[in-house]
Design an enzyme around this catalytic site. Structure first.
Site, mmCIF file in Angstrom:
data_model
loop_
_atom_site.group_PDB
_atom_site.id
_atom_site.type_symbol
_atom_site.label_atom_id
_atom_site.label_comp_id
_atom_site.label_asym_id
_atom_site.label_seq_id
_atom_site.Cartn_x
_atom_site.Cartn_y
_atom_site.Cartn_z
ATOM 1 N N ASN A 1 9.844 4.733 2.486
ATOM 2 C CA ASN A 1 9.542 3.888 3.768
ATOM 3 C C ASN A 1 10.792 3.102 4.182
ATOM 4 O OD1 ASN A 1 6.286 3.836 2.868
ATOM 5 N ND2 ASN A 1 6.738 3.479 4.998
ATOM 6 N N CYS B 1 4.464 8.792 0.225
ATOM 7 C CA CYS B 1 3.025 9.425 0.133
ATOM 8 C C CYS B 1 2.733 10.418 -0.981
ATOM 9 C CB CYS B 1 2.765 9.998 1.218
ATOM 10 S SG CYS B 1 1.191 10.869 1.362
ATOM 11 N N HIS C 1 5.738 4.810 12.504
ATOM 12 C CA HIS C 1 5.778 4.603 11.163
ATOM 13 C C HIS C 1 6.892 5.685 10.369
ATOM 14 C CE1 HIS C 1 3.433 4.351 7.064
ATOM 15 N NE2 HIS C 1 3.845 5.432 6.970
ATOM 16 N N HIS D 1 9.270 7.158 7.837
ATOM 17 C CA HIS D 1 10.006 6.938 6.522
ATOM 18 C C HIS D 1 11.517 7.361 6.459
ATOM 19 C CE1 HIS D 1 6.386 6.840 3.813
ATOM 20 N NE2 HIS D 1 6.007 6.874 5.067
ATOM 21 N N ARG E 1 0.928 -1.294 -0.065
ATOM 22 C CA ARG E 1 -0.072 0.128 -0.043
ATOM 23 C C ARG E 1 0.761 1.149 0.170
ATOM 24 N NH1 ARG E 1 -0.373 4.660 2.692
ATOM 25 N NH2 ARG E 1 0.121 3.715 4.803
ATOM 26 N N ASP E 2 1.567 1.552 1.117
ATOM 27 C CA ASP E 2 2.384 2.573 1.226
ATOM 28 C C ASP E 2 3.508 2.738 0.092
ATOM 29 O OD1 ASP E 2 3.001 5.093 2.072
ATOM 30 O OD2 ASP E 2 3.753 4.619 4.288
HETATM 31 P P1 HMG Z 1 -12.769 14.857 -2.589
HETATM 32 O O1 HMG Z 1 -12.454 15.022 -3.713
HETATM 33 O O2 HMG Z 1 -12.891 16.026 -1.456
HETATM 34 O O3 HMG Z 1 -13.846 13.730 -2.159
HETATM 35 O O4 HMG Z 1 -11.759 13.857 -1.864
HETATM 36 P P2 HMG Z 1 -15.182 13.748 -3.077
HETATM 37 O O5 HMG Z 1 -16.136 13.010 -1.904
HETATM 38 O O6 HMG Z 1 -15.705 14.950 -3.820
HETATM 39 O O7 HMG Z 1 -15.081 12.588 -4.191
HETATM 40 C C1 HMG Z 1 -14.296 12.816 -5.457
HETATM 41 C C2 HMG Z 1 -14.583 11.515 -6.302
HETATM 42 O O8 HMG Z 1 -13.824 10.255 -5.716
HETATM 43 C C3 HMG Z 1 -16.343 11.149 -6.349
HETATM 44 O O9 HMG Z 1 -16.490 10.717 -7.862
HETATM 45 C C4 HMG Z 1 -16.476 10.062 -5.542
HETATM 46 O O10 HMG Z 1 -17.375 9.220 -5.671
HETATM 47 C C5 HMG Z 1 -14.972 9.538 -5.407
HETATM 48 P P3 HMG Z 1 -17.166 11.549 -9.042
HETATM 49 O O11 HMG Z 1 -18.718 11.819 -8.367
HETATM 50 O O12 HMG Z 1 -16.264 12.759 -9.315
HETATM 51 O O13 HMG Z 1 -17.063 10.436 -10.118
HETATM 52 N N1 HMG Z 1 -14.312 8.936 -4.134
HETATM 53 C C6 HMG Z 1 -14.059 7.483 -3.988
HETATM 54 N N2 HMG Z 1 -14.051 6.393 -4.754
HETATM 55 C C7 HMG Z 1 -13.619 5.350 -4.467
HETATM 56 N N3 HMG Z 1 -13.452 5.126 -3.007
HETATM 57 C C8 HMG Z 1 -13.605 6.097 -2.098
HETATM 58 C C9 HMG Z 1 -14.122 7.601 -2.606
HETATM 59 N N4 HMG Z 1 -13.989 8.461 -2.341
HETATM 60 C C10 HMG Z 1 -14.505 9.423 -3.027
HETATM 61 N N5 HMG Z 1 -13.085 5.849 -0.861
HETATM 62 C C11 HMG Z 1 -10.925 12.065 -0.416
HETATM 63 C C12 HMG Z 1 -11.621 13.281 -0.639
HETATM 64 C C13 HMG Z 1 -10.690 11.735 1.118
HETATM 65 C C14 HMG Z 1 -11.747 10.901 -0.940
HETATM 66 C C15 HMG Z 1 -9.485 12.074 -1.090
HETATM 67 O O14 HMG Z 1 -8.857 13.068 -0.602
HETATM 68 C C16 HMG Z 1 -8.734 10.793 -0.799
HETATM 69 O O15 HMG Z 1 -9.199 9.704 -1.625
HETATM 70 N N6 HMG Z 1 -7.720 11.093 -0.217
HETATM 71 C C17 HMG Z 1 -6.597 9.740 -0.259
HETATM 72 C C18 HMG Z 1 -5.206 10.357 -0.491
HETATM 73 C C19 HMG Z 1 -4.295 9.078 0.024
HETATM 74 O O16 HMG Z 1 -4.524 8.265 -0.437
HETATM 75 N N7 HMG Z 1 -3.091 9.660 0.307
HETATM 76 C C20 HMG Z 1 -1.883 8.415 0.578
HETATM 77 C C21 HMG Z 1 -2.622 7.708 1.604
HETATM 78 S S1 HMG Z 1 -1.989 8.406 3.229
HETATM 79 C C22 HMG Z 1 -0.471 8.272 3.463
HETATM 80 O O17 HMG Z 1 0.473 7.682 2.739
HETATM 81 C C23 HMG Z 1 0.158 8.500 4.729
HETATM 82 C C24 HMG Z 1 0.442 7.153 5.785
HETATM 83 O O18 HMG Z 1 1.485 6.277 5.112
HETATM 84 C C25 HMG Z 1 1.225 7.848 7.098
HETATM 85 C C26 HMG Z 1 2.369 8.408 6.891
HETATM 86 O O19 HMG Z 1 3.228 8.203 6.019
HETATM 87 O O20 HMG Z 1 2.567 9.694 7.426
HETATM 88 C C27 HMG Z 1 -0.822 6.536 6.041
HETATM 89 MG MG MG Z 2 3.582 6.331 5.077
#
Ligand code: HMG
Ligand code: MG
Length: 290
Positions: free
Chosen positions: A247, A238, A205, A207, A13-14
């Site tokens: 990572n 990320c 966690h 990096h 995933r990450d």
């Molecule tokens: P948004 O654009 O504000 O949301 O994003 P929305 O509700 O307006 O949705 C936009 C579109 O996405 C819509 O589609 C939704 O249906 C669809 P449309 O109507 O335009 O066709 N949608 C989805 N589709 C499938 N599954 C879903 C989903 N949600 C919406 N769950 C949102 C807000 C939270 C969805 C967006 O910002 C997002 O997905 N963010 C995730 C970003 C991400 O994955 N980042 C990496 C992971 S975090 C990380 O790596 C850090 C970590 O490792 C720890 C660290 O290292 O610190 C964990």
């Molecule tokens: Mg991470």
């Protein structure tokens, strides 16, 4: 018998979420299947986020349908909202993770929401996941350094960690997202968090961008943290944290903690083979740090 340390494998995933090349589903499935043989108790192979935001994770449901689930392994996924949780439940995930941030800048960039709005969104999600008997963890990103706001006050990380803990996340993973955190700063952050959340409920966690992840893990061990997220082959980053490519490698964490006298339960040879597979998949990370 040695004391246990858990390495929580987050590479599929990450790690893979940050790859520029759209990786075919079968390659992801093969990597998860190899990891399932290594002795991990938990693997994070899926992320049910918006495919518009992270196209690389769009096939998470298919990955889950095609892997061979090992009996002793739990499979976890990220879920940012209700839609993500529905997808995770359909995919029969054993656990889900909500993910917040210690700064407004990162929260907006990663979730398109303020810290307060994201936490409010997580409350019903966590309750629903628990009602389905699904495990729940909460990530806090940028616990010491933020790409948008610089040095992060320890109290900001502690506030978000405490909120996630109070809403029912049984494990809080502290994300040193940028890999820039000096051990002294990690130490201060952990001191602040530990006033609110017990060590047994924390995961580290880290990096490894600045090559400090292992030193930071040693700091966390000295505070009683015994779960560490890591990515096989050092896959990682990320997509919403500019400059956070790597990572810490699971193999390196395994070697470190074994050397310190802890037991991880991992098969080092199988892990090394999975690491080779992971590195072969890593053809050009987003920011060229591959
Ligand atoms: P948004 O654009 O504000 O949301 O994003 P929305 O509700 O307006 O949705 C936009 C579109 O996405 C819509 O589609 C939704 O249906 C669809 P449309 O109507 O335009 O066709 N949608 C989805 N589709 C499938 N599954 C879903 C989903 N949600 C919406 N769950 C949102 C807000 C939270 C969805 C967006 O910002 C997002 O997905 N963010 C995730 C970003 C991400 O994955 N980042 C990496 C992971 S975090 C990380 O790596 C850090 C970590 O490792 C720890 C660290 O290292 O610190 C964990
Ligand atoms: Mg991470």
């Amino acid at each position: 018998m040695s004391a246990p340390v858990e390495i929580f494998e987050v590479g599929p995933r990450d790690g893979l979420q940050n790859e520029a090349r759209l990786i075919p589903t079968e390659e992801k499935v093969a990597l998860v299947d190899a990891l399932s043989e290594c002795g991990f108790a938990r693997i994070e192979p899926a992320s049910f986020v918006s495919p518009k935001w992270v196209p690389q994770m769009a096939d998470s449901g298919e990955v889950m349908a095609r892997i061979t689930r090992a009996r002793n392994v739990q499979y976890w996924a990220l879920t940012p909202n209700a839609q993500g949780l529905d997808r995770a439940i359909s995919a029969k995930m054993d656990g889900i993770a909500v993910f917040g941030a210690a700064t407004e800048g990162f929260s907006q960039a990663n979730l398109n929401a303020s810290v307060a709005d994201s936490l409010a969104r997580f409350v019903p999600l966590v309750a629903e996941a628990r009602a389905h008997g699904v495990g729940v963890r909460g990530y806090v990103s940028v616990v010491t350094d933020c790409p948008f706001e610089g040095a992060v006050p320890p109290a900001a990380a502690a506030d978000v960690a405490e909120r996630l803990w109070q809403m029912g996340c049984t494990e809080i993973s502290l994300g040193e997202t940028l890999g820039k955190g000096l051990p002294e700063r990690v130490d201060r952050m952990l001191t602040a968090v530990l006033e609110r959340v017990p060590a047994g409920a924390l995961a580290g966690h880290f990096h490894d961008t600045g090559g400090r992840a292992l030193a930071n893990i040693e700091v966390a061990l000295s505070h009683g943290v015994r779960v560490f997220d890591a990515s096989v082959g050092g896959l990682g980053g990320c997509p919403y944290a500019p400059g956070a490519p790597g990572n810490v490698a699971s193999e390196a964490v395994d070697a470190l903690v074994r050397g310190l006298g802890y037991e991880t339960g991992l098969d080092a040879e199988k892990l090394a083979r999975a690491g080779q597979m992971a590195r072969a998949m890593r053809k050009g990370a987003v920011d060229g740090h591959a």
